[in-house]
Scaffold this active site. Sequence first.
Site, PDB file in Angstrom:
ATOM      1  N   THR A  79      22.105 -28.238 -52.971  1.00 32.86           N
ATOM      2  CA  THR A  79      21.839 -26.795 -53.036  1.00 32.86           C
ATOM      3  C   THR A  79      22.925 -25.974 -52.352  1.00 32.86           C
ATOM      4  O   THR A  79      23.256 -24.870 -52.794  1.00 32.86           O
ATOM      5  CB  THR A  79      20.488 -26.517 -52.337  1.00 32.86           C
ATOM      6  N   ASP A 131      23.066 -33.214 -57.800  1.00 31.19           N
ATOM      7  CA  ASP A 131      21.811 -32.947 -57.111  1.00 31.19           C
ATOM      8  C   ASP A 131      21.450 -34.286 -56.488  1.00 31.19           C
ATOM      9  O   ASP A 131      21.462 -35.320 -57.171  1.00 31.19           O
ATOM     10  CB  ASP A 131      20.745 -32.515 -58.127  1.00 31.19           C
ATOM     11  N   SER A 132      21.124 -34.309 -55.206  1.00 29.98           N
ATOM     12  CA  SER A 132      20.977 -35.622 -54.548  1.00 29.98           C
ATOM     13  C   SER A 132      19.778 -36.397 -55.076  1.00 29.98           C
ATOM     14  O   SER A 132      19.667 -37.600 -54.827  1.00 29.98           O
ATOM     15  CB  SER A 132      20.919 -35.473 -53.029  1.00 29.98           C
ATOM     16  N   ASP A 152      17.517 -33.573 -50.483  1.00 28.12           N
ATOM     17  CA  ASP A 152      16.408 -34.416 -50.947  1.00 28.12           C
ATOM     18  C   ASP A 152      16.565 -35.879 -50.559  1.00 28.12           C
ATOM     19  O   ASP A 152      15.598 -36.521 -50.153  1.00 28.12           O
ATOM     20  CB  ASP A 152      16.251 -34.311 -52.470  1.00 28.12           C
ATOM     21  N   THR A 171      14.391 -38.187 -41.336  1.00 24.94           N
ATOM     22  CA  THR A 171      13.606 -38.107 -42.561  1.00 24.94           C
ATOM     23  C   THR A 171      13.422 -36.632 -42.894  1.00 24.94           C
ATOM     24  O   THR A 171      13.386 -35.792 -41.994  1.00 24.94           O
ATOM     25  CB  THR A 171      12.261 -38.858 -42.395  1.00 24.94           C
ATOM     26  N   THR A 224       5.159 -47.883 -41.028  1.00 21.87           N
ATOM     27  CA  THR A 224       3.923 -47.113 -40.877  1.00 21.87           C
ATOM     28  C   THR A 224       3.963 -45.794 -41.655  1.00 21.87           C
ATOM     29  O   THR A 224       4.987 -45.114 -41.677  1.00 21.87           O
ATOM     30  CB  THR A 224       3.615 -46.861 -39.382  1.00 21.87           C
ATOM     31  N   GLN A 225       2.843 -45.455 -42.286  1.00 20.64           N
ATOM     32  CA  GLN A 225       2.762 -44.174 -43.013  1.00 20.64           C
ATOM     33  C   GLN A 225       2.815 -42.968 -42.080  1.00 20.64           C
ATOM     34  O   GLN A 225       3.428 -41.970 -42.430  1.00 20.64           O
ATOM     35  CB  GLN A 225       1.479 -44.119 -43.843  1.00 20.64           C
TER      36      GLN A 225
HETATM   37  N1  ASP Z   1      17.687 -30.929 -54.987  1.00 24.17           N
HETATM   38  C1  ASP Z   1      18.660 -30.569 -53.978  1.00 24.17           C
HETATM   39  C2  ASP Z   1      19.447 -31.806 -53.633  1.00 24.17           C
HETATM   40  O1  ASP Z   1      18.959 -32.638 -52.929  1.00 24.17           O
HETATM   41  C3  ASP Z   1      17.983 -30.017 -52.786  1.00 24.17           C
HETATM   42  C4  ASP Z   1      18.876 -29.587 -51.660  1.00 24.17           C
HETATM   43  O2  ASP Z   1      20.055 -29.773 -51.609  1.00 24.17           O
HETATM   44  O3  ASP Z   1      18.318 -29.001 -50.715  1.00 24.17           O
HETATM   45  O4  ASP Z   1      20.558 -31.946 -54.066  1.00 24.17           O
END
Ligand code: ASP
Length: 362
Positions: A16, A61-62, A94, A166, A278-279
Site C-alpha cells: 500500500t 501486493d504482499s 499483509d 505479527t 498457541t492460538q
Molecule cells: N494488501 C497490501 C499489501 O500487503 C496491504 C498493505 O500494504 O498494507 O501489500
Amino acid sequence: MATSAPRILVVYTGGTVGMVESEEGYVPGPGTLEALMDQRASFQSEDVPDYDVHAFDPLLDSANMTPDDWLQIAEAIRARFEAYDGFLVVHGTDTMAFTASALAFMLHPLDKPVLLTGAQLPLAETRTDAQGNLLTSLLLLGAHADRLAGVHLFFHDRLYRGTRVTKVNADAFAAFDSPNFPAVGTAGIDLDVEWNRVPAPHRPPRPPAVTEMGEATVSAFRLFPGLDAASLENVLAPPVQGVVLECFGAGNAPAKNEAFLEVLREATDRGVVIVAVTQPLRGTADLDLYATGQALADAGAVSGYDMTTEAALAKLYYLFEQNHAPGEVRRLVQNNLRGELTPPEEVPPALGRARRRVAGYR
Ligand code: ASP
C-alpha cells in the site's frame, strides 16, 4: 564502526505504501514511491542517510508473495551487501511478518541491519502513516547501521525483532505487535533502542549465506471445536512435510477425538513434522502441561512454544530446505535459532510454577 556516512539500499517490493487509486481499488504504482520520496524535502534532509532504491518489477501486493519472492529479496541484499551499510525492505503489511521471519532464517549470519516497513495508507495520500514509517526507518538505519544487526521491523512507533512480529490490526496505524518479546525500540521524541535485545554483530561484517526457500511443502491448520479429522487428514496428505498446528491455550487439542489423534499419528509415522503453537496472541504452547497437550505429544507433535505461526512456518520451510531428516527438524524446531522462541527454561519461574500446579491435576 562505520567510518563514513552510511548508505542504505531500499528494496521496494510493493504494498500500500506506494500504491495509487484505481477503479479496482489500490494497486501498485510503479515509480510512484521513488518519485514522491524524491520530491519531499523531508527525505532530502541531511539527517536522512543517502539511499538508492531497488524496486521489484512487478511491484507486489504482499498478499501475492511466495517464498520465491522472499528469495528475490534475500538475493537483492546479498548481491549488494558490500556496497551498503543497511537495507530497508519496503513491503505490504499483509504478509510482512512472514517475510520478516523468512529473511531472518534465510540470511545468516547477518551483521548488518535489514529493516522492514510499510504503511496502512499510501505515501501519496495527504493523511498517511507512510511518511513517518519510511523516514523513521531511514533515520534508525542511518543512526545505527553499525549496531542494529539482524532482521527487524519498524511500524508506527515501535521497532520489533523480525521473528517475533505479527499483524494485529487491519485498520489502525499501529498494525503490528510482538506479543511474546518486548519491543526492541520506541520512536517518541527520541529514537530509543534497547541494545540488550539486539544480537551483537560480528566485525567486520561477513556476507550472509542465503538459504533458498520454495522447494519445501509446509502448511498450517487452526483447531476449532467440532473439527472433522478428515479435513486435517487432507492438510497432512503427501507431499506436505511440516504443519503448524494452531492449538488451544497452552498447546491443547481435542484429546478425546480418537480419529483426530490417529490422523496425527499416521502423519508423524510418515515423517510429517507437526509443530504446536498457541492460538492466543500471548503465551506458550508446551505439550507437557495438560493431558490434552500430552495426547498431542504422544501422537508425535512437538511444542512450538511461543513462536508466532509466521515464525514457525518460515522455520519449517527453512529447516526442510536444508534436507534435514524429519527427526532433526523436530529437534531443531524446538531450538531457538534466530530469537524466535523462548525456551521453557527461560519462561519466568512464577508462570512456570503455576502451570506445573495445573498440570498436577491432569
Ligand atoms: N494488501 C497490501 C499489501 O500487503 C496491504 C498493505 O500494504 O498494507 O501489500
